[in-house]
Design an enzyme around this catalytic site. Structure first.
Site, PDB file in Angstrom:
ATOM      1  N   VAL A 178     -32.922   9.625 -35.774  1.00 52.75           N
ATOM      2  CA  VAL A 178     -31.955  10.620 -35.347  1.00 52.75           C
ATOM      3  C   VAL A 178     -32.775  11.840 -34.940  1.00 52.75           C
ATOM      4  CG1 VAL A 178     -29.980  12.040 -35.999  1.00 52.75           C
ATOM      5  CG2 VAL A 178     -30.228   9.740 -36.948  1.00 52.75           C
ATOM      6  N   SER A 179     -32.684  12.222 -33.676  1.00 51.30           N
ATOM      7  CA  SER A 179     -33.537  13.289 -33.156  1.00 51.30           C
ATOM      8  C   SER A 179     -33.262  14.610 -33.853  1.00 51.30           C
ATOM      9  CB  SER A 179     -33.318  13.452 -31.649  1.00 51.30           C
ATOM     10  OG  SER A 179     -33.613  12.262 -30.958  1.00 51.30           O
ATOM     11  N   ALA A 180     -34.228  15.523 -33.743  1.00 55.49           N
ATOM     12  CA  ALA A 180     -34.052  16.860 -34.300  1.00 55.49           C
ATOM     13  C   ALA A 180     -32.877  17.543 -33.603  1.00 55.49           C
ATOM     14  CB  ALA A 180     -35.322  17.681 -34.132  1.00 55.49           C
TER      15      ALA A 180
END
Length: 411
Positions: A74-76
């Site tokens: 899950v990207s920043a």
């Protein structure tokens, strides 16, 4: 999710994250901020992740390979907010997301509303299964989750007003271009000569042009169509040379150069801690030179005293009979000095060239000067060679051009 020691409720953490992103200037529109206030991020991460970690402005790994490296995450939130703002999503928009985790698809669903279309595609069946589970439990059953090669897009949902790629891509797929609406946007992390920039691409006549470029890092795209950078170990995985150019290098000679003395030279060019964007500009400038180039990725703790690159993930490196990379040292309370470290028989020449290029950047391109980045589909002619500095990257499906404006003194 273990909540036995949690003290802050998720709705408060969600609101705090949205406020943080807005204060940092990432959300940019009230609609994007509302989306972050609405979607519960903790519902899209593994149960082993604490509530505080779930709402931190950091990536959360969701799957790792046998070597321990992250293959899905899950990207920043900061980069997700940037991509969503760049996509310019309106109610009713049709959006394709390549790379499924579920969370960003839910954010997109909030932005396009019930009349929009959200399709999220991933090549990993485990990831699409989890994305479907997460989206259902978070209240987004209408988001379409597709198991397939994202490089092919998803033709049934086309044309798309926006296509958002959430993995590092080495090329722009012709399927994405074909499935994009005439006035649509492609937002993707595109790797150019080992350096990745999140680009916002628009159609311009017979090619695509970037209106924004932001330094970023993403998990590389998977699949038989992926075009990955080569990794050349110089000290196992502790010091790795990344290469994008289709050239041969003597890996043994480069590794052996590390056994010799390290040449250190320092530049008159300095930088403060208030100029993070300057690093992006300098790195891209150094990669734009018509000479052998790569990037070092190192484990700082395990290589302390041997190498000290300015960036531990992708540090610009000039190549020859040896190599030289960009470094810096602190010389004041908020002041650092650029330099170069060189190894091998070409160390003197390579370090001198690296500092000369840094000086030229400082003089001509450091202040409010950005290059034009264009992507030319196969069969189209890239910009003609000019007297201006220009990087041309030939890929399987496109040619990427990074063209710097003429220095002010030459205009």
């Amino acid at each position: 999710m273990d909540t036995t020691v949690e003290s802050t409720p998720p709705d408060r953490l969600r609101a705090d994250l949205a406020a943080h992103l807005t204060a940092k200037g990432w959300t940019r529109t009230p609609a994007v901020e509302r989306a972050f206030r609405s979607v519960s991020r903790h519902l899209f991460v593994p149960d082993t992740v604490s509530m505080e970690q779930a709402y931190a402005d950091e990536i959360v790994a969701t799957k790792r390979g046998l070597d321990g490296k992250t293959t899905s995450s899950v990207s920043a939130p900061w980069v997700q907010a940037f991509m969503l703002a760049e996509a310019g999503l309106k109610p009713g928009a049709r959006v394709l997301e390549v790379g499924s985790g579920g969370y960003q698809a839910a954010l997109i669903a909030e932005l396009v509303g019930p009349d929009g279309l959200v399709v999220t595609v991933d090549i990993d069946a485990d990831i699409t299964r989890l994305a479907r589970t997460y989206l259902d439990r978070a209240g987004y059953p209408h988001v379409q989750v597709v198991h397939g090669d994202g490089d092919l897009g998803h033709r049934p949902g086309a044309p798309y007003d926006a296509i958002i790629i959430t993995m590092e891509a080495g090329d722009v797929s012709p399927f994405w271009v074909a499935q994009l609406a005439p006035d649509g946007r492609i937002v993707l992390p595109l790797r150019m000569r080992t350096l990745t920039r999140c680009l916002t691409l628009h159609r311009r006549y017979d090619h695509l042009a970037a209106s924004r470029a932001l330094q970023c890092g993403f998990v590389p795209m998977q699949g038989e169509r992926s075009q990955l950078a080569r990794r050349i170990p110089l000290r196992g995985n502790d010091i790795v040379l990344l290469l994008d150019d289709p050239v041969d290098v003597d890996a043994d000679a480069l590794a052996s150069a590390l056994d010799g003395p390290r040449l250190e030279v320092w530049s008159p060019v300095t930088i403060t801690g208030d100029e993070p964007g300057a690093f992006e500009s300098l790195h891209l400038w150094l990669s734009s030179q018509p000479r052998p180039f790569g990037a070092l990725a190192v484990d700082r703790q395990r290589t302390e005293g041997l190498v000290d690159p300015q960036d531990r993930f992708t540090c610009p490196t000039l190549l020859g009979d040896g190599f030289a990379y960009l470094t810096m040292r602190k010389i004041g309370d908020n002041l650092w000095q650029f330099g170069a470290h060189g190894f091998g028989s070409d160390a003197h020449t390579l370090t001198t060239d690296l500092l000369d290029l840094t000086t030229a950047w400082d003089r001509d391109y450091r202040h409010a000067v950005t290059p034009e980045i264009t992507v030319h589909p196969d069969g189209n002619t890239p910009p003609a060679a000019t007297g201006q500095p220009q990087l041309v990257v030939a890929r399987r499906h496109t040619t990427i051009a990074v063209t710097w404006p003429a220095p002010r003194a030459h205009r």
